[in-house]
Design an enzyme around this catalytic site. Structure first.
Site, PDB file in Angstrom:
ATOM      1  N   CYS A 101      13.441 -37.294  34.564  1.00  0.00           N
ATOM      2  CA  CYS A 101      13.705 -35.855  34.531  1.00  0.00           C
ATOM      3  C   CYS A 101      14.472 -35.356  35.753  1.00  0.00           C
ATOM      4  O   CYS A 101      15.207 -34.376  35.663  1.00  0.00           O
ATOM      5  CB  CYS A 101      12.393 -35.079  34.389  1.00  0.00           C
ATOM      6  SG  CYS A 101      11.530 -35.399  32.837  1.00  0.00           S
ATOM      7  N   HIS A 121      14.981 -27.876  35.687  1.00  0.00           N
ATOM      8  CA  HIS A 121      14.864 -28.888  34.640  1.00  0.00           C
ATOM      9  C   HIS A 121      14.060 -28.293  33.493  1.00  0.00           C
ATOM     10  O   HIS A 121      13.010 -27.663  33.708  1.00  0.00           O
ATOM     11  CB  HIS A 121      14.180 -30.134  35.195  1.00  0.00           C
ATOM     12  CG  HIS A 121      13.625 -31.023  34.131  1.00  0.00           C
ATOM     13  ND1 HIS A 121      14.402 -31.528  33.114  1.00  0.00           N
ATOM     14  CD2 HIS A 121      12.365 -31.483  33.903  1.00  0.00           C
ATOM     15  CE1 HIS A 121      13.648 -32.262  32.316  1.00  0.00           C
ATOM     16  NE2 HIS A 121      12.409 -32.251  32.766  1.00  0.00           N
ATOM     17  N   ASN A 177      13.185 -30.872  25.778  1.00  0.00           N
ATOM     18  CA  ASN A 177      13.349 -31.531  27.063  1.00  0.00           C
ATOM     19  C   ASN A 177      14.282 -32.725  26.879  1.00  0.00           C
ATOM     20  O   ASN A 177      13.924 -33.708  26.239  1.00  0.00           O
ATOM     21  CB  ASN A 177      11.976 -31.982  27.579  1.00  0.00           C
ATOM     22  CG  ASN A 177      12.055 -32.698  28.916  1.00  0.00           C
ATOM     23  OD1 ASN A 177      13.126 -33.019  29.409  1.00  0.00           O
ATOM     24  ND2 ASN A 177      10.903 -32.955  29.503  1.00  0.00           N
TER      25      ASN A 177
END
Length: 336
Positions: free
Chosen positions: A115, A263, A293
């Site tokens: 991530c 993020h 995501n």
């Protein structure tokens, strides 16, 4: 010493839209449950056997970024590719981009920081440009999650979150040290590595020989595992810390932030950080509602969309921040 600045941005997502209602037909879940916990309404999942591979999507995003940068592909001196989902176990997709774009034989580096991968990749590119080693660097974040998710009720806690896509940026040399990337800040805490993890295949625990030998259809080591509450609690702390670290490094107060691109892990995390820093809706950009995501791709996709919508202007202070598996986290402070 030079600064680096972003001169071209691009992104690509598959055409195939998968809504929460679509997921309810695959597993025991529903739109209300998913939105309440994550903020996600839909995501993009690549069609199997299509051109939307990790490298393929990265190449499409890179072409847009290079065109917008106004440079020729052969002006690219180096490639940094961030992903947790490479087309092949090795080699990594950076060399596939070099070949597909017919770029001269420049170096290609792959970054495996999940991530926070794009933040790490930007930091690496920034250092190469700062020292004068390279002038123009192509940075890509791309992920193909959908083909590796457990799309049953057993895996719903993870599978509803992730989507596919890619984003890219071209960085170049900036002689004015008051502009461009002002600083980058990176951290890790490996003691929590197994709180967000995909075990197999991996040399240490579940390698190919073990998988073939056992041939166990109930082996969950193939699929990502996440301790959601633990990750959430750590994320909100680390996000805040690393944003403040970046601001302090540049003698800036939180009021100086014109645009925060977090993020896109969970809309609730972004909202928590927004409230803590006292930022308005116009100062934070979220698109997890549409894309889920996309790990290493989430920041460059969001950054590109924010720029396309005119939400980032010359002179703005732009903050990128990420937290994820590893645990790894980081921030980038930019004077646009």
């Amino acid at each position: 010493m030079y600064n680096s600045k972003i001169i071209g941005l691009g992104y690509y997502v598959p055409d195939n839209v998968v809504t929460n209602d679509d997921l309810s037909k695959m597993m025991d879940t529903n739109d209300e449950w998913i939105q309440e916990r994550t903020g996600i309404k839909e995501r993009r999942w690549a069609i199997e056997n299509s051109e939307d591979t990790t490298s393929g999507m990265g190449i499409k995003a890179a072409k847009v970024a290079i065109e917008r940068a106004g440079i020729d592909k052969d002006d690219i001196d180096f490639i940094v590719f961030a992903t947790l989902s490479p087309d092949m176990y090795f080699p990594g997709p950076g060399v596939q981009v070099q070949h597909a774009l017919d770029i001269k034989t420049v170096g290609a580096l792959d970054v495996r920081n999940q991530c926070s991968g794009f933040v790490y990749a930007i930091s690496i590119a920034d250092q190469y440009i700062k020292t004068g080693m390279y002038k123009n660097i192509l940075v890509i974040g791309s992920e193909l999650h959908s083909h590796g998710l457990d799309k049953t009720t057993r895996g719903r806690g993870v599978s509803v979150i992730f989507g596919d896509g890619a984003g890219a940026a071209v960085l170049t040399r900036e002689e004015d040290n008051t502009k461009g990337i002002l600083s980058t800040h990176l951290h890790s805490q490996g003691e929590h590595a197994e709180e967000l993890v995909l075990v197999a295949p991996g040399m240490g625990k579940r390698w190919v020989n073990d998988i073939l030998r056992d041939n166990d259809p109930d082996d969950e080591s193939y699929f990502p595992h996440m301790n959601g509450q633990f990750v959430f609690k750590n994320a909100v702390v680390r996000f805040s810390e690393v944003i403040m670290e970046g601001l302090a490094k540049n003698n800036l107060e939180k009021e100086a932030i014109d645009m925060l691109i977090p993020h896109q892990a969970n809309l609730r995390i972004s909202q928590f950080i927004q409230k803590k820093f006292g930022l308005s809706d116009n100062q934070v950009f979220n698109n997890i509602q549409k894309y889920g995501n996309t790990t290493a791709a989430s920041i460059p996709i969001a950054l590109t969309e924010a720029w396309e919508k005119g939400k980032i202007k010359d002179g703005d202070v732009v903050v990128l921040a990420a937290f994820g598996s590893g645990f790894t986290w980081g921030s980038v402070i930019i004077k646009w």
